[in-house]
Design an enzyme around this catalytic site. Structure first.
Site, short mmCIF file in Angstrom:
data_model
loop_
_atom_site.label_atom_id
_atom_site.label_comp_id
_atom_site.label_asym_id
_atom_site.label_seq_id
_atom_site.Cartn_x
_atom_site.Cartn_y
_atom_site.Cartn_z
N ASP A 130 25.71 -2.35 -47.12
CA ASP A 130 24.57 -2.10 -46.25
C ASP A 130 25.12 -1.99 -44.83
O ASP A 130 26.17 -2.54 -44.52
CB ASP A 130 23.58 -3.27 -46.37
CG ASP A 130 22.45 -3.17 -45.36
OD1 ASP A 130 21.82 -2.11 -45.29
OD2 ASP A 130 22.24 -4.15 -44.63
N ASP A 134 17.69 -5.55 -49.46
CA ASP A 134 18.95 -5.44 -50.21
C ASP A 134 18.91 -6.24 -51.50
O ASP A 134 19.75 -6.04 -52.38
CB ASP A 134 20.13 -5.94 -49.36
CG ASP A 134 20.36 -5.10 -48.12
OD1 ASP A 134 20.19 -3.87 -48.21
OD2 ASP A 134 20.68 -5.66 -47.07
N ASP A 178 22.46 -8.12 -46.65
CA ASP A 178 21.96 -9.34 -46.04
C ASP A 178 20.44 -9.39 -45.91
O ASP A 178 19.87 -10.42 -45.57
CB ASP A 178 22.57 -9.54 -44.65
CG ASP A 178 22.01 -8.55 -43.63
OD1 ASP A 178 21.73 -7.39 -44.02
OD2 ASP A 178 21.84 -8.93 -42.46
#
Length: 444
Positions: A134, A338, A334
């Protein structure tokens, strides 16, 4: 209240938001305990082999006894040889092979801020060949700041900041908070929005001071038939070419301006990506941000494959697609959005600086926000698994090789006991070598 503050007088009220098993420390301890007491796949294989190994050893001991007696040797000598077989084949080292390595490996991981949820995770790390990252909060700091405000003709900067900032203040997104913080610092108290709604992956909308305000992607404003002027489009493209993120704002049927925010890459991200490549892993940047911003960040840290402008609900589909291509995927993230992807991935790693739901969905928690911790986690897991396999090989090979020696009467029970104990000492000593595992972060 701040650490080291002393209340010299007056009344101090402290509210404990989490106590006992709900505290982060207790949860960290529970993760380590679960990892140390569970069984890896390789251990379950060892258990199955042991189920066959032990009966075979008992049969060999009986055969040894019968062979010695049949050959005319004294009963004492026959029993000595049979007992030596039983003693040397005692699978103590086999029982210690996995638990000792897990105990030392997970303990060392906890010292470095890497919490492994279960021993089965070790198997996943060995097979991983693709790492999906990410962007916001993982590769970058996630701390957005407002760097520019560009208004449309006839719109005051203060009005744009006040209305957009008020609406964004109701959102928890890092970009929204950057805008709201800047507006608060410049204008003071912001009005409270009404009918606030978050449009997943696009932006926010609501009513502020009687105005129907929309803040977010250009596509969200287009849904409201609000289109950027050529001047704003040019400003937006220029900012995005520099790797910045642009948010459009409009109310009462018109686009009133764009707000430019920027995120910075974590100082250690490029080094972490380089280390992943050295381990034979292929990094992939997955983000909901626009293509230009994503590629700018990817180029800065050395990532070639970029999948941008992905809606939160579609991140799982990207992981599934990569898996369908035969890749074993690790996901590092995080945020709340996600979590499904972390759960879907073959190996999920969550930044400890992120949300609780992401941490809960992951297999490994990285306490520090340093991306190099992910490299440490994979390296340590692979080293621990390798140590377990070495221990198991030694435990089996040593015993199997010594059984014929004992059956031939060349090893009395006392020596067999000492030799058997040595195999256990070797296994424990080999596991303790994991205590010397070096973190790439501390090495630099």
């Amino acid at each position: 209240m701040v650490g080291a503050t002393v209340n010299a007088g007056g009344r101090l009220v402290v509210r404990a938001t989490r106590v006992g098993s709900d505290t982060q420390l207790a949860q960290m301890a529970q993760l380590v305990e679960n990892a140390q007491t569970g069984k890896a796949e390789v251990q379950r294989l060892a258990d199955r082999v042991s189920g066959v190994f032990v009966p075979i050893v008992l049969a060999i001991a009986v055969i040894t006894l019968g062979a010695w007696l049949g050959a005319g040797f004294p009963v004492a000598a026959a029993f000595t040889a049979a007992v030596a077989v039983l003693v040397i084949a005692c699978p103590c080292a086999l029982g210690l092979a996995t638990p000792t390595a897990l105990l030392v490996g997970t303990g060392r991981g906890a010292q470095m801020g890497v919490l492994i949820k279960g021993p089965e995770v070790l198997e996943s790390t060995r097979k991983v060949d693709t790492v999906v990252l990410d962007k916001t909060g993982t590769v970058t700091t996630g701390k957005m700041t407002l760097v520019d405000v560009i208004t449309a003709a006839g719109t005051e900067r203060a009005d744009l900041l006040r209305l957009a900032g008020a609406l964004e203040n109701a959102s928890e997104h890092p970009i929204a908070q950057a805008i709201a913080t800047a507006a608060t610092e410049e204008l003071g108290t912001l009005p409270t929005p009404e009918d606030f709604a978050n449009v997943e992956g696009k932006g926010v909308q609501g009513v502020v001071d009687g105005h129907a305000v929309v803040v977010g992607r250009q596509s969200l404003l287009a849904d409201w038939s609000q289109h950027l002027s050529p001047e704003l489009v040019q400003a937006k493209e220029a900012a995005e070419a520099q790797g910045k993120t642009v948010v459009a704002a409009g109310w009462d049927g018109q686009v009133r301006g764009v707000l430019v925010v920027a995120d910075t890459v974590k100082p250690t991200s490029a080094q972490a990506i380089s280390q992943m490549r050295q381990m034979g892993l292929t990094p992939v940047l997955l983000t909901g941000d626009n293509e230009a911003v994503a590629r700018q960040i990817a180029a800065e840290v050395g990532i070639d494959t970029v999948i941008a402008e992905v809606m939160p609900k579609d991140k799982v589909d990207v992981i599934v697609r990569l898996q369908s291509e035969g890749k074993t995927v690790a996901m590092i993230g995080d945020g709340v959005n996600d979590a499904p992807a972390l759960a879907q991935a073959d190996l999920g790693l969550a930044m400890g600086t992120g949300t609780d739901v992401a941490i809960e969905a992951s297999d490994i928690t990285l306490v520090r926000g340093d991306l190099r911790s992910a490299v440490d986690a994979i390296r340590l897991s692979r080293r621990t698994l390798s140590t377990i396999k070495t221990n198991l090989f030694w435990a089996f090979a040593y015993n199997v090789a010594a059984i014929p020696v004992a059956a031939l009467g060349m090893l009395n029970p006392m020596l067999a006991g000492a030799a058997m104990a040595f195999s256990s000492v070797f296994v424990v000593g080999n596991s303790l070598r994991l205590r010397g595992f070096k973190s790439t972060a501390s090495a630099h």
